[in-house]
Design a protein around this motif. Structure first.
Motif, PDB file in Angstrom:
ATOM      1  N   SER A 299      64.975  34.839   6.651  1.00  0.00           N
ATOM      2  CA  SER A 299      64.026  33.811   7.081  1.00  0.00           C
ATOM      3  C   SER A 299      64.163  32.549   6.243  1.00  0.00           C
ATOM      4  O   SER A 299      63.998  31.436   6.741  1.00  0.00           O
TER       5      SER A 299
ATOM      6  N   SER B 225      66.921  30.636   7.610  1.00  0.00           N
ATOM      7  CA  SER B 225      66.510  30.074   8.890  1.00  0.00           C
ATOM      8  C   SER B 225      65.754  28.766   8.703  1.00  0.00           C
ATOM      9  O   SER B 225      65.960  27.799   9.452  1.00  0.00           O
ATOM     10  N   HIS B 226      64.891  28.701   7.698  1.00  0.00           N
ATOM     11  CA  HIS B 226      64.146  27.468   7.419  1.00  0.00           C
ATOM     12  C   HIS B 226      65.104  26.339   7.022  1.00  0.00           C
ATOM     13  O   HIS B 226      64.946  25.197   7.476  1.00  0.00           O
TER      14      HIS B 226
ATOM     15  N   LYS C  85      67.035  25.059  10.108  1.00  0.00           N
ATOM     16  CA  LYS C  85      66.229  24.185  10.964  1.00  0.00           C
ATOM     17  C   LYS C  85      66.225  22.766  10.432  1.00  0.00           C
ATOM     18  O   LYS C  85      66.292  21.797  11.213  1.00  0.00           O
TER      19      LYS C  85
ATOM     20  N   ARG D 273      59.241  23.094   1.434  1.00  0.00           N
ATOM     21  CA  ARG D 273      59.577  23.406   2.816  1.00  0.00           C
ATOM     22  C   ARG D 273      58.635  22.785   3.844  1.00  0.00           C
ATOM     23  O   ARG D 273      59.106  22.262   4.856  1.00  0.00           O
TER      24      ARG D 273
ATOM     25  N   THR E  27      60.178  20.707   6.917  1.00  0.00           N
ATOM     26  CA  THR E  27      60.096  21.375   8.218  1.00  0.00           C
ATOM     27  C   THR E  27      59.321  20.509   9.206  1.00  0.00           C
ATOM     28  O   THR E  27      59.683  20.413  10.388  1.00  0.00           O
TER      29      THR E  27
END
Length: 314
Positions: free
Chosen positions: A172, A175-176, A179, A200, A204
């Motif tokens: 995960s 994954s952040h 993105k 983050r 994000t």
């Protein structure tokens, strides 16, 4: 010797052919011998591998980064280089590749002195692990630096498993990062900088704004340019997010903004569509041409539209 050296396995594959990708080496105890520490002319050392920090490579550098480098340089000048950098042989003309320690290398270059280096024969995979572990042992990378480092490793044809190992990430966590680097244009990230105090959530949020098309690359760069060079990278990110929020704070308006070509902005709202063309910058000549020909373009487009959308067909 750098503490990181003791964490890299001597059992890693030798680098006879670095065009292949060896399997990740086991981490174990590497007690580097004193014979591996040499004083080398900085002119014989080239950078290797993906950039792991934005720092001097970005358009915006925080004052903290600059002061930190000058402090390091003064320390080496006064007390000598206490921690060696890690290098490996480049394979030709007695040249070397710097795995980590680029700031120390740069300081020695500017001081005109030889750099103390730990010379090891290691493969690409081991070198990446060394780079990642060195960062963990010293100044942690910012969230955005990690995202760009992850992207650089993957662009060098390494696997996601390698990225996770180098940066100590969960699935995960990667994954952040993915993105962020996939959706925030690199030029925008460069214009913001490392933003070491921003984690983050802010990065994000910016990525999500780009995904939702609430902001375009050219619009973001225009906002950042207006902030001036004195704003820190954290402030630049914060103010960009704030400006995007202000622009989008019109619920139910149905408004949107897009920039199909740099310098050209199309805004749509409930009751109108407007186009603006900036007569400065790289597309200034196109804007001037558009100014002269827009009326004819609209007339021609209207004729084409009415030819296939006759009122008596409805």
């Amino acid at each position: 010797m750098s503490g990181i050296a003791s964490t890299i396995a001597r059992s890693g594959a030798k680098s006879g052919d670095r065009t292949t990708k060896p399997s990740a080496p086991a981490l174990g105890a590497l007690q580097g011998s004193l014979a591996a520490i040499r004083e080398i002319d900085p002119g014989l050392i080239d950078d290797w591998g993906p950039a792991d920090r934005l720092g001097e490579f970005t358009a915006v550098n925080s004052e903290e980064d600059g002061e930190s480098f000058e402090t390091l340089k003064a320390s080496i000048q006064d007390a000598g280089q206490q921690v060696p950098i890690l290098v490996r042989k480049a394979g030709a003309d007695d040249r070397y590749e710097a795995i980590y320690g680029r700031r120390r290398l740069k300081a020695c270059r500017e001081l005109g002195i030889k750099v103390r280096a730990n010379v090891q024969d290691i493969d690409d995979q081991t070198a990446l692990l060394a780079k990642g572990l060195e960062n963990a042992a010293r100044r942690n990378l910012s969230f955005y630096e990690k995202a760009r480092f992850a992207e650089a490793i993957l662009n060098a044809d390494h696997t996601t498993a390698t990225v996770r190992q180098v940066l100590s990430l969960s699935a995960s966590g990667l994954s952040h990062l993915t993105k962020v680097y996939q959706n925030i244009p690199q030029t925008v990230g460069d214009a913001i900088g490392a933003a070491p105090k921003s984690g983050r959530p802010k990065w994000t949020a910016l990525a999500e704004h780009f995904v939702a098309k609430r902001i375009t690359k050219s619009a973001a760069l225009s906002i950042l340019e207006s902030l001036g060079a004195n704003a820190s990278s954290d402030d630049r990110l914060e103010q960009l997010l704030s400006e995007i929020t202000k622009r989008g704070a019109r619920p139910g308006s149905g408004s949107s903004e897009t920039s199909p070509v740099e310098g050209i902005t199309i805004k749509t709202g409930k009751g109108a569509v407007s186009l603006s063309a900036r007569k400065s910058g790289p597309n200034a000549k196109f804007a001037e041409w558009l100014d002269e020909n827009l009326a004819d373009i609209i007339k021609q487009s209207y004729a084409e539209f009415t030819a296939v959308n006759r009122t008596d067909d409805t």
